[in-house]
Motif scaffolding. Structure first.
Motif: not given
Length: 543
Positions: A493-497, A501-508, A402-406
């Motif tokens: 749901e609200d856990e900070v990852f 520190v990066v914003d890939i442009g897709v909303k959380r 399970p990868k970040p930003f997916t």
């Protein structure tokens, strides 16, 4: 002892572009070569290559550049291109072999250690303590402006603190502990066609893809499979222009062209381009294709041109799992692609699946058993089932990481024992069938990748232990941390990852809703292919 010095580069800023894995792996990688080309075209820079092996050495000795055999430590800027989490180990090993302090906090002066590549905007946190700055995103005009700024600051004699403060808030720059976060990912060209397709600078008989010009046909993917990081960190999806790819091939004049992309059969110019390549007497190869994009016309042409192997990604064992991942693949289309392969003389059919989905059951794999039986039955009815034209089938299984930003960034990862049991079950599944073999990854390596992909800066200690004590397994025995704490539970749901520190442009919020839909096995439509500003259905902000 005096400091090692690089040759006099005539007023140009020396930059060592460092790619882990040794010569063979480096020359076969595409991303860093696009960066190399961009930087070498800038007259104010002197860029040289370093390909350290697993121990951080080049040719059995301290890391040195390919061009002038200069020591890595003599360069004021050491720029790393890192694609895979397992390559984190090369960073401290190479710095140590070069005599450069490993931790950024222990380097009060130059060299400046920077990192780019997919890792830099997927999750830079585990290696942040080693790194002075990251480049977040694709190489665009801001990338060159960064190096122009670095050159001016270095040549003006500024100290490292001053340099980092000057660049910390430039577009695409993440300086750990200094930059305003989250740092927005830089996208080259934004929407529309892919105007800067990556292609090989070096065509070599020593590369994994021998004597081949690797050529990027598309970047990103319109299907939005929920497990695939590339489908999210490279949004929006873009296709290269046919004329631009022709121009690149004509300039490079290679014996063979390897087409690279996430969904090659989605490119409407694929067949015309292949015919053009044949007219230029160029051999070609294709990466994995979608089953629903394989037509009779395309497959017949591929076989006429000598393509013997076709790779299809099924991904999920059952229709339920494919809905969970939002695969958007009709099983009838997949079986039809198998039928065409068996009918038109494909010698080797490769099928790819992923195991270890949250909530998967034995019933999902019973469905796969029936599906495989149908694949073998189809082969037996076509020439591919006959002795002279027998079509081998290889099934490759990988473990879900399970990868970040997916959407799966909230998902737990299956434990090693359960993954091993599943791989054994799948191995037994294929035994009754002649000409069907199964290969699978190492559950240990998959769990390691998951740990490195999902951890924070506290993993730097683990990486150091691996560098110092002979590898990952030995480091796990010495490390005080617990991989299960990073992998084995569903995140809130609200856990900070740490990667945020990066914003890939897709909303959380978009990713969270996709995770909820995944748990209900609900499919989300893919990119409709219309102008981004008129759509905004993929979670992108400020397209």
């Amino acid at each position: 002892m005096s400091e090692p010095t690089a040759p006099d580069f005539g007023g140009r800023l020396p930059v060592a572009l460092t790619v882990p894995g040794g010569d063979k792996a480096a020359i076969s990688a595409l991303g860093w070569q696009a960066v190399f080309r961009t930087l070498t075209e800038e007259p104010g820079l002197a860029v040289e290559r370093v390909f350290p092996d697993k121990l951080g050495l080049t040719d059995g000795t301290d890391p040195r550049t390919r061009e002038s055999n200069s020591p890595l430590s003599s360069f004021p800027v050491i720029a790393w291109s890192i694609t895979f989490e397992e390559d984190f180990l090369s960073l401290p090993r190479t710095l140590q072999a070069a005599g450069v302090p490993l931790l950024a906090a222990e380097r009060p002066s130059l060299p400046l250690v920077m990192v780019g590549g997919p890792i830099a905007f997927l999750n830079p946190a585990p290696i942040a303590p080693f790194v002075d700055m990251f480049w977040v995103g694709e190489a665009d005009d801001n990338f060159l402006r960064l190096f122009e700024t670095l050159k001016q600051l270095v040549f003006d004699g500024k100290d490292k603190e001053t340099i980092l403060d000057a660049i910390k808030d430039m577009p695409g720059v993440y300086v750990p502990g200094r930059s305003k976060t989250p740092v927005k990912r830089v996208v080259s060209g934004r929407t529309g066609p892919l105007n800067d397709p990556a292609f090989s600078c070096f065509i070599s008989g020593r590369a994994a893809f021998r004597d081949t010009l690797l050529l990027e046909v598309n970047r990103g993917c319109p299907y939005g499979c929920r497990f695939c990081a590339a489908g999210y960190i490279y949004r929006p999806p873009r296709h290269a222009k046919l004329d631009e790819l022709k121009r690149i091939v004509e300039i490079a004049d290679p014996p063979k062209v390897g087409l690279v992309g996430t969904a090659l059969t989605d490119w409407p110019e694929l067949l015309p381009f292949l015919k053009w390549l044949h007219g230029k007497k160029k051999k070609f190869s294709l990466s994995s294709m979608r089953a629903d994009g394989i037509t009779e016309e395309l497959l017949v042409y591929l076989r006429e041109r000598g393509i013997r192997t076709v790779t299809l990604a099924l991904e999920g064992a059952s229709e339920r799992l494919r809905r969970m991942m939002s695969k958007k693949l009709d099983p009838k289309d997949f079986l039809n692609a198998v039928r065409l392969c068996a009918r038109y003389g494909v010698n080797h059919l490769k099928l790819y699946l992923i195991a270890g989905w949250p909530g998967e059951t034995d019933e999902d794999y019973e469905e796969l058993t029936e599906f495989l039986a149908e694949i073998v039955r189809i082969r037996s009815k076509e020439p591919g089932g006959k002795k002279k034209q027998f079509m081998r089938i290889t099934i490759g299984i990988s473990s879900l990481v399970p990868k970040p930003f997916t959407p799966f960034q909230w998902a737990p990862m299956m434990d090693e024992r359960s993954l091993t049991a599943r791989m054994k079950q799948l191995t037994n599944m294929v035994k009754p069938y002649k000409g069907v073999t199964l290969q699978h990854d190492s559950p240990f390596q998959a769990r390691l990748q998951g740990l490195l992909a999902r951890g924070g800066e506290e993993l730097a200690e683990f990486i150091l232990l691996a560098a110092e004590h002979g590898g990952w397994k030995k480091a796990l025995k010495r490390w005080d941390g617990d991989p299960a704490a990073f992998l084995d539970h569903e995140r809130g749901e609200d856990e900070v990852f740490p990667w945020e520190v990066v914003d890939i442009g897709v909303k959380r919020d978009f990713l969270w809703k996709e995770w909820l839909k995944a748990k209900e096995a609900q499919v989300t439509p893919g990119c409709p292919g219309i102008e981004c500003s008129k759509c905004r259905k993929c979670g992108m902000e400020n397209v």
